[in-house]
Every structure is written in C-alpha cells, then in structure tokens.
Design an enzyme around this catalytic site. Structure first.
Site, short mmCIF file in Angstrom:
data_model
loop_
_atom_site.label_atom_id
_atom_site.label_comp_id
_atom_site.label_asym_id
_atom_site.label_seq_id
_atom_site.Cartn_x
_atom_site.Cartn_y
_atom_site.Cartn_z
CG ASP B 33 -0.65 15.82 -40.43
OD1 ASP B 33 -0.40 16.52 -39.45
OD2 ASP B 33 -0.46 16.19 -41.61
CG HIS B 34 -1.84 8.05 -40.48
ND1 HIS B 34 -1.33 6.82 -40.14
CD2 HIS B 34 -3.15 7.84 -40.75
CE1 HIS B 34 -2.27 5.90 -40.21
NE2 HIS B 34 -3.38 6.47 -40.57
CG PHE B 35 -2.27 8.64 -35.79
CD1 PHE B 35 -3.49 9.11 -36.27
CD2 PHE B 35 -1.98 7.29 -35.90
CE1 PHE B 35 -4.41 8.23 -36.83
CE2 PHE B 35 -2.90 6.42 -36.46
CZ PHE B 35 -4.11 6.88 -36.94
CB VAL B 40 0.97 4.24 -37.35
CG1 VAL B 40 0.57 2.83 -37.79
CG2 VAL B 40 1.26 4.27 -35.87
#
Lengths: 126, 170
Positions: B33-35, B40
């Site tokens: 989810d990041h991202f 990252v």
C-alpha cells in the site's frame, strides 16, 4: 576567558537551533520553558550542546530541579513550602525567585529559568 | 514482537559506533500500500532503523539497565526518498553524548556508498518514575539483540569481543 556577551551569543545560537526560535527572541529575560517553549527533552539537548560548546559539565537538574518538585518534603498542595523554596534557591543560585515566591505553585516553575540564568550558570562554570 | 527494522549489525563498538544493514524486500506487507504498484520504503521506518541502531548501542553501553526511548530528532535530512525493494541500506550511528539522563547520536544512511539521509537523534533514558512500565515483554530485548548479531560482531571499549550474558563464562 569569554565575556558575558560572548557567552550570550553562543547560548543564543544553541537555543535558537534547539528550540527552533529566532535568535532575536532569545533575550536575556526570556524564560526557557514559558517564552521559548522548551520541553524536558529539549533541555537535555541544550545541556549536551552547552557542554560541548563550552567544555563544562551541567546537570539537567541545575536547570529544572524536577526531583525537588515531586518531593513531598518540599511540596504541599501543589505549592513549594518555605523549606522547598530554600532548597530551590540552593539549586538555582542564579535564579531570581522573588516573583515566584508570591505564588510558588509547582506549575509556575516554568516561569523561572531565564536565558540570563543560563548564561550565569555557564559563566560560573568556565 | 515483530518490530525488526534492521537486518543485522555489521559493526558494533561498545558505546562508540554501530553499523547495520537493512535490505528492503518486496515481501514487507506495508509496501503493498505504500504505494500500490510503486513500493517505496517509508522514511519513518528508515528513521526507526536508525533509532534501533543507535538505541541498541546506547542500551548496550548502559548494560541494558535503562529504558531508552527516542525523544527528539533535532535534525534529519533525506537526500533521496526513492528507496525500493532490493536496495541495501547501511545505517551508521556514532555516539556523541551519553549520560545518566540521555544520549545523542549522529546518524546516516547510505546505499552503495551514496549518502541517502543524515542527521541526529536524541534518546531519553527513563528513570525510576517509569519503573512500573515495561518497555519490552520478557526476553524480547535480548532476542532482538541476538537476532541482530550484536554479539557476533560487537567489541567492547578495549576491542575484546562482547560476551553474550546468556553464554557461560569460559
């Protein structure tokens, strides 16, 4: 031997950096906690920076005697007793306690330590 | 506990300096989810890795007798935030100051020798006021220290190997 003006100039730089304030706001009569917003962890950083800069040793309790404020021997009903005030003056010989003595509430301790007191502590130890 | 934000120490000089490596892997759950489609490594977790590198150095220096917590980040600059799976980060912490009440370290992150971030961290050493509050569950700090290989690479102030207290003295 550094003059008081030279000490003040270094102390101003240290406080401005540690507390993210403008050097011009670091006046002699500004209080570290109330006026400049110093928190406990900031005082630790300030002690580190001052010790390194001036080659002296300072105990954080010389700036804010937290242990005294939690000691029931010296504090009753949230106020420093006469004995507590004597002890406070011993711990902070540079501080002017006259105004604080009028209403010696523990929370008012933040109004005590000024930039001038800090400069005097450094001057005494050099 | 699952709060491992470095992989292992590569150098550990008691009370002076520590280096550790951290490999960013695609398997780290938060990177989904990041991202999404563009993983990252979050800067906050890189700072946590630096805090573990420096904090464990100060823990060992005080013989694990203090509760040491990150209290302030007086300065920290990232020069690159595009840190992606496959990157191997090298964390370094150099002790600047240590006393009863706290400690301060200069820290840096490098990737293949290139500086990614640098700054300073200040730790508070919590005293008896916090005696009733546990910082780690029983054995977790010891497990963390061993998992990171502190006793495999660590040396004391005279350069002798650090001894794991769980190992009987020879």
């Amino acid at each position: 031997m550094a003059t008081k003006e030279e000490i003040l100039a270094d102390v101003q730089k240290i406080l401005a950096e540690s507390l993210a304030v403008d050097e011009e706001d670091v006046t002699l009569d500004a209080t570290l906690v109330d006026d400049l917003g110093a928190e406990s962890i900031d005082l630790l950083e300030i002690v580190f920076a001052i010790e390194k800069n001036f080659g002296i040793k300072i105990d954080r309790s010389e700036l804010i005697p937290e242990d005294l404020l939690t000691n029931t021997q010296y504090v009753v009903d949230g106020k420093l007793t006469a004995q507590g005030l004597d002890e406070l003056q011993k711990r902070l010989p540079e501080a002017d306690l006259e105004e604080f003595k009028l209403n010696p509430l523990v929370q008012n301790i933040s109004k005590i330590l000024t930039v001038n007191d800090l400069v005097n502590i450094v001057e005494r130890k050099l | 506990m699952n709060w491992y934000w470095l992989d292992r120490f590569t150098l550990f000089e008691s009370g002076k300096r520590a280096k550790a490596v951290k490999t960013i892997t695609r398997a780290e759950g938060h990177l989904r989810d990041h991202f999404r489609f563009h993983p990252v490594a979050p800067g906050s977790l890189i700072i946590e890795g630096l805090a573990q590198t420096a904090g464990l150095m100060f823990n060992e220096a005080t013989r694990f007798q203090k509760k040491i917590v990150l209290g302030k980040i007086p300065r920290l600059t990232f020069y690159d935030t595009e840190i992606v799976p496959g990157d191997v980060l090298e964390y370094e912490a150099i002790a600047d100051y240590i006393n009863e009440e706290g400690s301060m370290a200069t820290v840096s992150v490098r990737r293949e020798g290139t500086l990614i971030a640098e700054g300073a961290l200040i730790f508070a050493h919590l005293g008896s006021d916090f005696a009733s509050q546990k910082q780690f569950a029983e054995g977790d700090l010891e497990d963390l220290v061993r998992a990171y290989g502190m006793y495999e690479v660590g040396v004391d102030s005279e350069g002798n190997p650090l001894r794991d207290p769980a190992t009987p003295a020879s």
